[in-house]
Design an enzyme around this catalytic site. Structure first.
Site, PDB file in Angstrom:
ATOM      1  N   TYR A   1       0.826  -1.196   0.000  1.00  0.00           N
ATOM      2  CA  TYR A   1       0.000   0.000   0.000  1.00  0.00           C
ATOM      3  C   TYR A   1       0.870   1.258   0.000  1.00  0.00           C
ATOM      4  O   TYR A   1       1.580   1.548   0.954  1.00  0.00           O
ATOM      5  CB  TYR A   1      -0.924   0.029   1.223  1.00  0.00           C
ATOM      6  CG  TYR A   1      -1.838  -1.161   1.362  1.00  0.00           C
ATOM      7  CD1 TYR A   1      -2.207  -1.926   0.263  1.00  0.00           C
ATOM      8  CD2 TYR A   1      -2.358  -1.517   2.602  1.00  0.00           C
ATOM      9  CE1 TYR A   1      -3.046  -3.020   0.390  1.00  0.00           C
ATOM     10  CE2 TYR A   1      -3.203  -2.600   2.746  1.00  0.00           C
ATOM     11  CZ  TYR A   1      -3.541  -3.344   1.630  1.00  0.00           C
ATOM     12  OH  TYR A   1      -4.371  -4.425   1.775  1.00  0.00           O
TER      13      TYR A   1
ATOM     14  N   HIS B   1       0.479 -12.078   1.089  1.00  0.00           N
ATOM     15  CA  HIS B   1      -0.545 -11.267   0.434  1.00  0.00           C
ATOM     16  C   HIS B   1      -1.320 -12.017  -0.652  1.00  0.00           C
ATOM     17  O   HIS B   1      -2.540 -11.884  -0.756  1.00  0.00           O
ATOM     18  CB  HIS B   1       0.092 -10.002  -0.148  1.00  0.00           C
ATOM     19  CG  HIS B   1      -0.828  -8.831  -0.166  1.00  0.00           C
ATOM     20  ND1 HIS B   1      -0.407  -7.536  -0.097  1.00  0.00           N
ATOM     21  CD2 HIS B   1      -2.174  -8.747  -0.248  1.00  0.00           C
ATOM     22  CE1 HIS B   1      -1.434  -6.708  -0.129  1.00  0.00           C
ATOM     23  NE2 HIS B   1      -2.523  -7.433  -0.233  1.00  0.00           N
TER      24      HIS B   1
END
Length: 277
Positions: A47, A106
């Site tokens: 992010y 992830h």
């Protein structure tokens, strides 16, 4: 016996099930959510190329770290035995903490899954993470994971789940309940209009929102966590919405309301490809 994520949350946060995801390049919403009662924060090295993690560090300054539950994620290309420790250390430094409560793989990449599991276990044994889990795993992935040495130590799986994306209800969610592996839902309000379904303007959702004196976003979020087996990650750049997200946990639906929602957004009747954002 492995302490699963639900048990850890119960010890640290009571019955809290709505959490804050910090991925926008704004700090105010995160502080607003924490002030409103959010104590579980979800971020990732992906992010903002680490900027989100830095925002988390700023947001939690002067707070008691023991009262927080911080989740971070490692990218697939960084999930090797050599690179994962380096990525983990970099993420810890950006957040400004000595450990993460939960560290997620992830999504699956080219690195062999056994190697990643071993690297996650090593990080846990080193005390840099309390628990490890996965993200964007479907049922076949989860079964493969549990067949590996140490795979049964997985503490959670985080997948896309909301009223416009109910595919995981067909088999994955019930399987995880049976295996006592918590299911974490990301994008639980589908940004309001996921997959062109216009969720927030749906007449049923609006009518139920009016009945509960709530916003359509609160109804969408409350629906996502209705079973008590799903942890949700609401995301917003609006501090008012952040505070509203916290209050959505108090909403309880009647059987009639749930039936009306199912009529508008039917449950899956067959296996569907895993939705990923």
């Amino acid at each position: 016996m492995v302490i699963k994520l639900y048990q850890q949350l119960a010890l640290a946060l009571g019955t809290w099930v709505i959490r804050l995801r910090i991925s926008a390049m704004k700090l105010r919403p995160s502080k607003q959510s924490i002030k409103a009662g959010a104590r579980v924060i979800d971020t990732a090295e992906m992010y903002g190329n680490g900027n989100s993690e830095q925002l988390v560090g700023q947001a939690i300054q002067n707070l008691d770290r023991k009262e927080l539950f911080i989740i971070d994620k490692v990218l697939p290309n960084n999930a090797s035995s050599d690179q994962l420790p380096k990525s983990l250390d970099a993420s810890l430094a950006r957040v400004g903490t000595d450990y993460f409560d939960l560290y997620l793989y992830h999504w699956r990449g080219g690195i062999p899954l056994p190697e990643t599991v071993k690297a996650l276990q090593d990080a846990q044994n080193a005390g840099k993470i309390r628990h490890w889990g996965v993200s964007n795993f479907d049922l076949a992935d989860m079964k493969e994971l549990l067949s590996l040495p140490g795979g049964s130590e997985v503490a959670a799986n985080e997948d896309l789940y909301n009223l416009g994306s109910r595919g995981t209800e067909f088999d994955l969610q019930s399987w995880q309940v049976n295996q006592k592996i918590p299911f974490i839902a990301y994008t639980p309000i589908a940004q309001g209009d996921r997959f062109g379904q216009q969720l927030t303007t749906n007449r049923t959702i609006q009518a139920i929102a009016e009945e509960h004196q709530a916003t359509p976003y609160q109804i969408l979020l409350a629906w996502t966590i209705r079973s008590g087996n799903v942890l949700a990650i609401p995301q917003t750049s609006d501090p008012i919405h952040a505070a509203e997200n916290v209050k959505a946990g108090d909403i309880e639906f009647t059987e009639e309301e749930l039936e009306l929602i199912d009529n508008s957004f039917p449950k899956p009747t067959n296996k569907q490809p895993l939705d990923i954002l």
